[in-house]
Structure formats: structure tokens, C-alpha cells
Design a protein around this motif. Sequence first.
Motif, PDB file in Angstrom:
ATOM      1  N   ARG A  18       0.841  -1.243   0.134  1.00 44.15           N
ATOM      2  CA  ARG A  18      -0.061  -0.090   0.054  1.00 44.15           C
ATOM      3  C   ARG A  18       0.866   1.364   0.114  1.00 44.15           C
ATOM      4  NH1 ARG A  18      -5.147   0.790   1.047  1.00 44.15           N
ATOM      5  NH2 ARG A  18      -5.602  -1.292   1.990  1.00 44.15           N
ATOM      6  N   THR A  19       1.921   1.246   0.737  1.00 50.19           N
ATOM      7  CA  THR A  19       2.972   2.444   0.754  1.00 50.19           C
ATOM      8  C   THR A  19       3.616   2.546  -0.672  1.00 50.19           C
ATOM      9  OG1 THR A  19       3.377   1.936   3.238  1.00 50.19           O
ATOM     10  CG2 THR A  19       4.745   3.354   2.090  1.00 50.19           C
ATOM     11  N   ALA A  22       0.974   4.224  -2.997  1.00 45.54           N
ATOM     12  CA  ALA A  22       0.802   5.544  -2.674  1.00 45.54           C
ATOM     13  C   ALA A  22       1.917   6.290  -3.213  1.00 45.54           C
ATOM     14  CB  ALA A  22       0.654   5.740  -1.413  1.00 45.54           C
ATOM     15  N   ARG A 168      -6.712   6.012  -1.802  1.00 44.54           N
ATOM     16  CA  ARG A 168      -6.040   7.052  -1.265  1.00 44.54           C
ATOM     17  C   ARG A 168      -6.142   6.991   0.464  1.00 44.54           C
ATOM     18  NH1 ARG A 168      -4.044  11.884  -2.997  1.00 44.54           N
ATOM     19  NH2 ARG A 168      -5.130  11.251  -5.021  1.00 44.54           N
TER      20      ARG A 168
END
Length: 370
Positions: A18-19, A22, A168
Amino acid sequence: MKPHVSPPVFTGRLHDPRTATAIGRWLGAAFLVCFVTGLISHFMQHPPGRLILPSRPVWGYRLTQGLHIASGIAAIPLLLAKLWTVYPRLFTWPPVTSLRHALERLSVALLVAGALFELATGLLNTAQWYPWTFSFVPAHYAVAWLVTGALLLHLAVKAPEIRAHWKRHASDALATERRSLLRALTAAVGAVTLTTVGQSLTPLKNLVLFAPRQPDHGPQSLPVNRTAAQAGVGRVHDDEYRLVVTGPRPYTLTLAELRALPQHEADLPIACVEGWSRSAHWSGVRTADLLDRAGAPPHARVRVVSLQLRGGYRVSELDRTHARDPLTLLALRLNGDELHPDHGYPARLIAPNRPGVLQTKWVTRLEVLS
């Protein structure tokens, strides 16, 4: 029997998909802007075939090249952060488990190597430092396509994982740490942008700390990339200078005769490939008037030849759009004064929406091309 070696264990909590997704969104946006504006810059310097480029808006190249350099510099901390989030995967074992995994590894290797090459060489180019033997422009252009292809392959292979982590806002246990990391990354990107973008966005010029050019430092408050001495141009005596204009009715002008022709004024920027730009007030003779006197047809291209002996871009070409634009001048004065020798005395080209390397200095010939 050789002892079994266990792969290293990474305890960082943000080495997660997920990081990585992003940060990848931001990095992808920076790469997209950098690639598109880079293509614009390349085609304006090296038009394919007989491509006719627009001369308006006058600030077009200033904007696109400024965005190219700014997005490239912003991509540096983004790329480093992205690599930090994913580097533990380099130590996974076995290194390849399937065809899909092999394609992913290949795309990552090409993407990382190409991206590091592009950002490093591009950054050094802004400082005009070339610690390599290859030609920068073709290498930078070719590797840009390689990076783009590798990125598309990487996105195709990783699409399911990217889709799963695209939102987000997240509610997982690492959301707070992730937001802190992204805030710090935003601050880093903002800092490198604010301290460099003033070389092209002049209202921010007082914040320039790391850009190699100050937009108002140089002779007549305009930066110089190549001085007269570096170009091999000695002192040009007024009574010896001649401007040769070829065409159906060729002619030659002395400097006094050139100054006696109708003079026109224009406020136009110099925008260089290194990212700096600066608007200035120019006055001189319209190239269209010089071409009309030579009997040049309206569609003719023009070769502009310099007195310089060393360095690239001794010769440039004007397509019919730029050659006939009323703002394109053979400039004799800059900001109200005669041109400084480093700015091309006694005469230089200035045209709207045109790279600085093609704004030929120390002009001695205008050759009408059929």
C-alpha cells in the motif's frame, strides 16, 4: 555440505504494497510530466522530417522545459522513497518463481536502472557537467523510451496489486505511520522544487539555492551558457562585420546598414534546455523583412549561421512559421543596450517559443532554403 543461508529479515513496517502504491502514484505522475515535456523539448530541437512547430504562445517552451526540469528534480526524492519501500523484495528467495514473476523482475531491473540513469544525467546536464564520453541528448532520449516501456510492462504485471491498494485513504494499522511518511516526502519534494524552480519561475528567484543558474545573473541581467571566448569568437570590429543573406536576390549588409533598417521591439524569453529562463526586451530587424528583401518565398526555411568556431549549434534552422513571425528578430540590442559579446554581438537570433540553444548568437549568414 554448505550451511544454509537464510535471507535477511526486514522489520520496517512500511515496506508494504500500500505504501509502495501511494508513492508510486506520485512518482508515475512526475515521470509522465517529465516524459511528455521531454518529448516536446526533443522535437523542438530536432524536428522529425519537415514538422512545422508553432511559434505561439511565445512562452510555450519556457513552460514545458521548466516543467520538464522541475518534474525531473521532484522525481528524485520520490524515486528514492519508492526504492526504500520495495528494496526488501530484492532479497526474496527463490528469485524467480514463475514467468509472471520473471517479467516483473525484468521490468523492475530495467525501470530502476533506466530511471536512475535519466535522473542522474538530467541533473548533471542542468549543471553542464558531463563526466561521460557518450552524447547526452541521444542517450537521454533513447533511455527515456526504455524507461517508459519498462514502466508500462511493470504496471501491466503489477496491475492486480496496484488495483487492490489504489485507494487514497486506508484504515489499516499502518495508516498513521504511512501518512507521516507521505507528509515528510511531500515536504522533501516541495523543498527541492522551491529551491530550484526559481531559475525558470522568476517570482521565486529569491528562493533559488541549488539551481545552477540565477535567472538575472549575467551580462545585461541575463544568464549565459556559452561565452564568446568559449565559442571561439574574438572581438568583432564594426567595420569588418558583414551579414550575408542568400536567396533569389542575395545581398550583404554592413553593421551600419543593418542598424539603419527599420527596428522593431519584442519582449521574449530565453529558455534553455538546462531549465533556466528569463524574459528580456529585444530590438532589431525582423527576419521576415530580411527574407522579403532577398525574395524568399513565404514557405521557405532559413539556415542561420554563426561566427562561432567551437561547440554545438553553430547552425540552426528556422521553419517558415518562426521565420515569418513578426516577433522573430535579428536582435541588435538587449534591454536597451547594444548586445554584450557573450550575448551575440553584433547580431543574434531571438524568436518566440524556441529553445535557447537554437537562438543563434553571432549571426553572420541567413541562407534561404528551398
